[in-house]
Design a protein around this motif. Structure first.
Motif: not given
Length: 95
Positions: A51-67
């Motif tokens: 369902k793309g949940v793992g991918q969404a978590l990875a994307q969230h981690a990247v966005e949090a790191a950038r922020e």
């Protein structure tokens, strides 16, 4: 899908929750320094696979790191594979 962050001094986790499914997906991390996290585990329950949940978590981690202005060491095989597939995330990958 909703993603929640739980953080403490030495690390934390991101939880991905899909409406109607009780068990969340989880990505855990340790904080190695104020500017470095180590993503060490990703768990997606069978009911959420594909369902793309793992991918969404990875994307969230990247966005949090950038922020947050920090880098990621992808110790978790899933996160490492995702970062390998997404060279546009190299700005937050610790080399």
């Amino acid at each position: 899908m909703q993603i929640a962050a739980e953080e403490h001094a030495s690390g934390g986790r991101y939880l991905g929750q899909v409406e109607g499914i009780s068990e969340p997906a989880e990505m855990t991390f340790s904080r190695a320094s104020p500017t470095l996290i180590i993503i060490d585990h990703t768990q997606v329950p069978d009911s959420l696979r594909g369902k793309g949940v793992g991918q969404a978590l990875a994307q969230h981690a990247v966005e949090a790191a950038r922020e947050g202005g920090w880098k990621i060491i992808p110790l978790c095989p899933f996160m490492k594979a995702q970062m390998d597939r997404h060279p546009e995330w190299n700005d937050v990958r610790k080399s």
